[in-house]
Design an enzyme around this catalytic site. Structure first.
Site, short mmCIF file in Angstrom:
data_model
loop_
_atom_site.label_atom_id
_atom_site.label_comp_id
_atom_site.label_asym_id
_atom_site.label_seq_id
_atom_site.Cartn_x
_atom_site.Cartn_y
_atom_site.Cartn_z
N TYR A 57 0.83 -1.20 0.00
CA TYR A 57 0.00 0.00 0.00
C TYR A 57 0.87 1.25 0.00
CZ TYR A 57 -3.56 -3.38 1.59
OH TYR A 57 -4.39 -4.46 1.71
N TYR A 220 -12.50 -7.93 3.60
CA TYR A 220 -12.04 -6.67 3.02
C TYR A 220 -12.94 -6.24 1.87
CZ TYR A 220 -9.31 -8.95 -0.87
OH TYR A 220 -8.90 -9.65 -1.98
N LEU A 223 -17.40 -2.30 1.41
CA LEU A 223 -18.12 -1.23 0.71
C LEU A 223 -17.79 -1.21 -0.77
CD1 LEU A 223 -17.70 1.63 3.35
CD2 LEU A 223 -19.79 0.36 2.83
N ARG A 225 -15.01 -0.66 -2.18
CA ARG A 225 -14.14 0.48 -2.45
C ARG A 225 -14.93 1.77 -2.69
NH1 ARG A 225 -9.08 -2.89 -5.18
NH2 ARG A 225 -9.65 -4.80 -4.09
N LYS A 231 -22.43 7.23 -3.04
CA LYS A 231 -22.06 8.60 -3.43
C LYS A 231 -21.69 8.73 -4.90
CE LYS A 231 -17.30 8.14 -1.65
NZ LYS A 231 -16.35 8.67 -0.64
N ALA A 295 -10.66 4.78 5.32
CA ALA A 295 -11.06 6.18 5.49
C ALA A 295 -9.86 7.05 5.18
CB ALA A 295 -11.54 6.43 6.92
N GLN A 300 -14.91 10.30 7.66
CA GLN A 300 -15.18 8.92 7.23
C GLN A 300 -14.83 7.93 8.33
OE1 GLN A 300 -12.76 8.53 3.74
NE2 GLN A 300 -14.22 9.53 2.38
#
Length: 326
Positions: A57, A220, A223, A225, A231, A295, A300
């Site tokens: 990451y 994992y 949501l 991503r 939204k 987040a 968030q």
């Protein structure tokens, strides 16, 4: 916040775990250091005790940001989960399973799955340094490496446990056959897998086996991503370098939009966001120990942490399941 025991380890994780893929920036259109660290602090301030990261990451950036943020805090109250086995620095000398090429700061890097004993030890030491800690609570193999014998990888993990450098070992993206092979060499605490309202394949075989064998499941992309926040159906746009421009294409977006419209009244009745409702639903599914929620800012992070405060009745859960079946 709720806390759950991870498999048969002595780790207790916060059900909402902070996922730090996005703050690494790579594949996400960049990162803002100050906002990222505020997100980590806000998570910890609101009951989240578990932080999940990986060297891949941001090519070490995510781990560094977490290490800097928690410096000076009571380490015993924070569980750090990180990974190994996605190599970008060329140290594998072309060995391992090639995954893809990725651009970072104008340079192209070939990414490999590689889990040799030497590489496990190397990556663990590098992670300890970036995180500014002398132990990792859970070290996870990021992806299965077909070029390295499973017992070699697991031997390295057991050595790190024996040395006190990690408290528990886990894997990620493993199927049942791979889990059985690995368990011949070591007692794994967990398997980290993709799981969401839109991806429920692991319910058929992987989760039942995990429950039977007392292996924790860390979910994992609950949501997807950001897709399940709704939204992006309300005008939000993505940077051109954000991998989600392609990632979202795997879904029937009209069906996803319709699903969210059908379950949103439950969120509205409870005065919560769609993302909070989706996260809470995910935490309540059988076999799930913890749910990763990313987040990039403190708002968030606080929203994610508060998702466990939502109460869902059996009737509401059944309604959501009915909508998912349509």
């Amino acid at each position: 916040m709720e806390y759950r025991k991870l498999g048969d380890s002595d780790l207790n994780l916060s059900v909402i775990t902070y996922g730090s893929f996005a703050i690494g920036g790579t594949m996400w259109g960049g990162t803002e250091k100050k906002e990222a660290q505020e997100a980590v602090r806000a998570s910890l301030d609101h009951g989240v005790t578990t932080l999940d990261t990986a060297p891949f990451y941001g090519f070490g950036l995510s781990e560094k940001l977490i290490g800097e943020t928690i410096g000076g805090m009571d380490r015993s109250k924070i569980q750090i989960l990180t990974k190994f086995g996605m190599v970008w620095d060329g140290s594998n000398n072309g060995k391992g399973d090639f995954m893809f090429d990725i651009e970072n700061e104008g340079k192209i890097y070939p990414i490999y799955k590689f889990a040799s004993k030497a590489n496990v030890i190397k990556e663990a030491e590098e992670s300890l340094k970036r995180l500014g800690t002398d132990y990792i609570d859970l070290l996870q193999l990021h992806w299965f490496d077909s070029t390295t014998p499973v017992d070699e990888t697991m031997e390295a993990l057991q050595l790190l446990i024996d040395q006190g450098k990690i408290r528990a070992a886990g894997v990620s993206n493993y199927n049942n056959e791979q889990m059985l092979e690995a368990q011949k060499s070591i007692r794994l605490a967990s398997n980290q897998l993709p799981y969401s309202m839109l991806k429920r394949e692991i319910e058929s075989e992987v989760i039942p086996a995990a429950i039977k064998n007392n292996v924790g499941i860390i979910a994992y992309s609950p949501l997807e991503r950001g897709l399940l926040t709704g939204k992006f159906f309300k005008g939000d746009t993505l940077k051109s370098s954000d991998h989600r421009n392609g990632y979202f294409a795997q879904f029937d977006l009209e069906k996803v939009k319709s699903l969210l419209e059908r379950i949103e009244p439950i969120a509205q009745d409870k005065g919560v966001s769609l993302s909070q409702l989706v996260l809470r639903w995910t935490t309540l599914q059988p076999g799930i120990t913890a749910v990763l929620a990313g987040a990039t800012n403190k708002e968030q992070a606080i929203s994610n942490a508060q998702a466990t405060q939502i109460s869902l009745s059996k009737k509401e859960l059944n309604f959501i399941d009915d909508q998912l079946a349509n």
